[in-house]
Motif scaffolding. Structure first.
Motif, PDB file in Angstrom:
ATOM      1  N   PHE A   1       8.895  -5.397  -7.168  1.00  0.00           N
ATOM      2  CA  PHE A   1       8.385  -4.385  -7.849  1.00  0.00           C
ATOM      3  C   PHE A   1       7.507  -3.225  -7.089  1.00  0.00           C
ATOM      4  O   PHE A   1       7.330  -3.515  -5.876  1.00  0.00           O
ATOM      5  N   ALA A   2       7.205  -2.129  -7.619  1.00  0.00           N
ATOM      6  CA  ALA A   2       6.517  -0.818  -6.733  1.00  0.00           C
ATOM      7  C   ALA A   2       5.160  -1.162  -6.622  1.00  0.00           C
ATOM      8  O   ALA A   2       4.443  -1.486  -7.548  1.00  0.00           O
ATOM      9  N   SER A   3       4.701  -0.933  -5.408  1.00  0.00           N
ATOM     10  CA  SER A   3       3.177  -0.968  -5.289  1.00  0.00           C
ATOM     11  C   SER A   3       2.523   0.221  -5.845  1.00  0.00           C
ATOM     12  O   SER A   3       3.201   1.250  -5.793  1.00  0.00           O
ATOM     13  N   THR A   4       1.427   0.174  -6.309  1.00  0.00           N
ATOM     14  CA  THR A   4       0.642   1.285  -6.759  1.00  0.00           C
ATOM     15  C   THR A   4      -0.671   1.636  -6.148  1.00  0.00           C
ATOM     16  O   THR A   4      -1.425   2.350  -6.593  1.00  0.00           O
ATOM     17  N   THR A   5      -1.014   0.623  -5.060  1.00  0.00           N
ATOM     18  CA  THR A   5      -2.303   0.850  -4.573  1.00  0.00           C
ATOM     19  C   THR A   5      -2.272   1.987  -3.424  1.00  0.00           C
ATOM     20  O   THR A   5      -1.795   1.913  -2.511  1.00  0.00           O
TER      21      THR A   5
ATOM     22  N   PRO B   1       5.532   4.478  -0.006  1.00  0.00           N
ATOM     23  CA  PRO B   1       5.179   3.019   0.297  1.00  0.00           C
ATOM     24  C   PRO B   1       5.185   3.117   1.939  1.00  0.00           C
ATOM     25  O   PRO B   1       5.912   3.709   2.612  1.00  0.00           O
ATOM     26  N   ASN B   2       4.377   2.076   2.495  1.00  0.00           N
ATOM     27  CA  ASN B   2       4.329   1.947   4.076  1.00  0.00           C
ATOM     28  C   ASN B   2       4.991   0.729   4.195  1.00  0.00           C
ATOM     29  O   ASN B   2       4.656  -0.324   3.751  1.00  0.00           O
ATOM     30  N   PRO B   3       6.321   0.641   4.993  1.00  0.00           N
ATOM     31  CA  PRO B   3       6.721  -0.671   5.236  1.00  0.00           C
ATOM     32  C   PRO B   3       5.879  -1.500   6.047  1.00  0.00           C
ATOM     33  O   PRO B   3       6.469  -2.825   5.891  1.00  0.00           O
ATOM     34  N   LYS B   4       4.867  -1.288   6.534  1.00  0.00           N
ATOM     35  CA  LYS B   4       4.118  -2.385   7.379  1.00  0.00           C
ATOM     36  C   LYS B   4       2.997  -3.102   6.121  1.00  0.00           C
ATOM     37  O   LYS B   4       2.284  -4.000   6.692  1.00  0.00           O
TER      38      LYS B   4
ATOM     39  N   LEU C   1       0.798  -1.284   0.045  1.00  0.00           N
ATOM     40  CA  LEU C   1      -0.018   0.075   0.127  1.00  0.00           C
ATOM     41  C   LEU C   1       1.034   1.333   0.265  1.00  0.00           C
ATOM     42  O   LEU C   1       1.917   1.405   0.679  1.00  0.00           O
ATOM     43  N   LEU C   2       0.367   2.198  -0.575  1.00  0.00           N
ATOM     44  CA  LEU C   2       0.989   3.701  -0.460  1.00  0.00           C
ATOM     45  C   LEU C   2       0.134   4.418   0.311  1.00  0.00           C
ATOM     46  O   LEU C   2      -1.179   4.489   0.100  1.00  0.00           O
ATOM     47  N   PHE C   3       0.700   5.207   1.171  1.00  0.00           N
ATOM     48  CA  PHE C   3      -0.109   6.326   1.889  1.00  0.00           C
ATOM     49  C   PHE C   3       0.554   7.653   1.291  1.00  0.00           C
ATOM     50  O   PHE C   3       1.621   8.083   1.702  1.00  0.00           O
ATOM     51  N   GLY C   4      -0.416   8.326   0.790  1.00  0.00           N
ATOM     52  CA  GLY C   4      -0.001   9.414   0.164  1.00  0.00           C
ATOM     53  C   GLY C   4       0.988   9.575  -0.765  1.00  0.00           C
ATOM     54  O   GLY C   4       2.125  10.499  -0.967  1.00  0.00           O
ATOM     55  N   GLY C   5       0.983   8.462  -1.522  1.00  0.00           N
ATOM     56  CA  GLY C   5       2.155   8.300  -2.391  1.00  0.00           C
ATOM     57  C   GLY C   5       3.436   7.711  -2.139  1.00  0.00           C
ATOM     58  O   GLY C   5       4.363   7.431  -2.593  1.00  0.00           O
TER      59      GLY C   5
ATOM     60  N   ALA D   1      -8.423   3.131  12.327  1.00  0.00           N
ATOM     61  CA  ALA D   1      -9.002   2.856  11.241  1.00  0.00           C
ATOM     62  C   ALA D   1      -8.016   1.986  10.468  1.00  0.00           C
ATOM     63  O   ALA D   1      -6.858   1.657  10.725  1.00  0.00           O
ATOM     64  N   ASN D   2      -8.709   1.295   9.461  1.00  0.00           N
ATOM     65  CA  ASN D   2      -7.930   0.185   8.674  1.00  0.00           C
ATOM     66  C   ASN D   2      -7.820   0.882   7.228  1.00  0.00           C
ATOM     67  O   ASN D   2      -8.824   1.072   6.619  1.00  0.00           O
ATOM     68  N   PRO D   3      -6.499   0.777   6.915  1.00  0.00           N
ATOM     69  CA  PRO D   3      -6.313   1.324   5.512  1.00  0.00           C
ATOM     70  C   PRO D   3      -7.011   0.514   4.372  1.00  0.00           C
ATOM     71  O   PRO D   3      -7.291   1.286   3.365  1.00  0.00           O
ATOM     72  N   TYR D   4      -7.509  -0.622   4.648  1.00  0.00           N
ATOM     73  CA  TYR D   4      -8.035  -1.433   3.346  1.00  0.00           C
ATOM     74  C   TYR D   4      -9.383  -1.005   3.432  1.00  0.00           C
ATOM     75  O   TYR D   4      -9.940  -0.636   2.180  1.00  0.00           O
TER      76      TYR D   4
END
Length: 498
Positions: free
Chosen positions: A127-131, A101-104, A95-99, A170-173
């Motif tokens: 590969f790079a995450s895009t979500t 990557p989040n290591p969690k 997942l990306l948080f504001g663009g 909150a849950n990011p998903y």
């Protein structure tokens, strides 16, 4: 779980009509019918299993192979309607948080070659995450499985509110697809007026405690989830109240459904892959190690003489190695009598009742600061986070048993189909399940049932879950839904997915 396991050996729910007097009779399939169930509007509530989480991440291909999505496809022949899933943006996962990557939430695991000893090299795909978490997608969605959700999160207002992310509320998903920030997962389900639902929840109420090696707290007797830590065990009464509310809300409009109980988490390959006694030691090293623990062992005897420790516990705590294979690692055990006031730490060697977490395989045997005399698991005891000890296993199992009593009782009370996943998991862990020419077990990497994170199912494992749900639905509602062919589902995803 379902008490008759003969169905587990079948790959189809086709019924054969035979005439004993005519050997040439052609088998005939029974038409697919819904029975007394109505599959027009199906919603799935749950956690990462419902979402299709696999290999340590959520990604498009995995979501398509979730047991909930498989069920929706099998429902179509019995009048089922559209089933919308909040898809991620890629097959990378993470997942990306504001663009950023989040290591969690890293990319998914894959086998990226092999080590010199022939073992697979398992690592996140390069590969790079895009979500993007903040890129809200429009629903409503039928698949309301949210990775990481505990039972009480399904009725928690604001669990999908972006403002709650930094607070852990909150849950990011769910943030990605909640209809409005203040909604609940249950409300987003009931607002769709479902005619049929599946509910598979409760695993995370003990799982995070287990995977952390018991770093959290057993909250039995604490009725306030707002005071729980992320790795705590949910109080069984809280679970019962929440589960009652969930099923009550889902059935209020007359919907029928299927619910599932929970397996023991310590049967997952995450806890069964790394042996408690992996050390092969030479005689010189044994002499060095035993010399290092001589003062500790002598101190235990002194505590016994002074009446501060029972002889049985002293024996349990004594650390002793022998030349050859099968030496157990040394662990820190906070459940032992606290002798720190006398200068003695709480050490003992692990037994078969203790479970090393999967991540410990890359840690046991390493040295501290390159010092060859300080070997993790031997001269340096393993900290609690690397081990789910026998006492912690008992806490997890006790809570799981309590949850399962609630689940089965409410299923009976509400007339719902009931799936006993605990027993199926036990079968996978003890010889496995056969289908066609295949055997599926819980063995890590090779068993076929679980993905590379050691916790979540593989694509084939999700197919198995869908099939046992189908059996429960057919048995309860007189449906004639068909199984999926498990041999068509892979046991691992390749590093590159289109």
């Amino acid at each position: 779980m379902i008490k008759n396991f003969k169905w587990l050996l079948l790959v189809s729910l086709a019924f054969v009509a035979c005439n004993n007097d005519d050997e040439d009779t052609t088998p005939a399939e029974v038409p697919v019918t819904p029975g007394s169930a109505v599959f027009t509007k199906y919603v799935a509530l749950g956690d990462s299993f419902a979402a299709g989480y696999s290999d340590g991440a959520l990604f498009v291909k995995g979501q398509g192979g979730s047991y909930a999505n498989i069920l929706s496809q099998q429902f179509i022949a019995a009048g089922g309607g559209d089933f919308k899933t909040p898809l991620t943006s890629d097959n990378v996962g993470g997942l990306l948080f504001g663009g950023v990557p989040n290591p969690k939430f890293p990319p998914r695991f894959a086998i990226l070659g092999f080590n010199p000893d022939g073992t697979p090299k398992i690592a996140p795909v390069p590969f790079a995450s895009t979500t993007e978490v903040m890129a809200h997608i429009t629903g409503p969605f039928n698949n309301l499985g949210v990775p990481g959700a505990k039972s009480f999160h399904l009725i928690a207002p604001g669990y999908g509110n972006p403002a709650g992310l930094s607070l852990g509320a909150a849950n990011p998903y769910f943030v990605r697809f909640a209809t409005v920030p203040g909604t609940t997962i249950l409300k987003d389900a009931t607002d769709q007026k479902p005619t049929f639902f599946s509910l598979f929840i409760g695993g995370n109420d003990v799982l995070s405690y287990a995977t952390s090696g018991g770093a959290g707290k057993d909250q039995k007797g604490n009725p306030n989830p707002a005071t729980y830590g992320s790795d705590d065990i949910t109080d069984p009464t809280v679970f019962a109240n929440v589960y009652t509310a969930l099923v009550g809300g889902l059935t209020a409009g007359g919907a029928k459904g299927v619910v599932a109980n929970l397996p023991y988490v310590n049967a997952l390959p995450y806890f069964t892959t790394v042996p408690y006694n992996p050390a092969a030691l030479t005689a010189p090293l044994v002499a060095l190690l035993n010399s290092g623990y001589a003062t500790y062992n002598a101190g235990l005897l002194t505590m016994v003489k002074n009446g501060l420790l029972t002889e049985a516990e002293a024996v349990r705590r004594t650390v002793k190695f022998a030349a050859g294979n099968g030496n157990a690692v040394v662990i820190v055990d906070s459940y032992l009598t606290d002798l720190s006031a006398y200068g003695l730490p709480s050490y003992r060697q692990a037994t078969k009742e203790d479970f090393m977490v999967l991540t410990s395989r890359a840690f046991i045997g390493t040295t501290v600061g390159g010092d060859p005399t300080k070997v993790n698991g031997l001269s340096v005891p393993l900290a609690d986070n690397w081990v789910l000890s026998k006492d912690e296993v008992k806490e997890v199992s006790t809570a799981t048993d309590a949850y399962n009593i609630t689940i089965e009782a409410i299923a009976k009370e509400k007339g719902l189909a009931f799936v006993d996943t605990r027993t199926v998991m036990a079968k996978l862990s003890n010889g496995g399940l056969n289908f066609g020419n295949f055997n599926m077990t819980s063995a890590y990497v090779t068993g076929g049932a679980f993905s590379l994170d050691g916790i979540h199912p593989s694509a084939r494992g999700y197919g198995l879950i869908a099939n046992i749900f189908i059996d429960a639905i057919n048995a309860k509602y007189g449906s004639t839904l068909r199984h999926v062919d498990l041999s068509t589902y892979p046991i691992q995803y390749p590093a590159i997915l289109q």
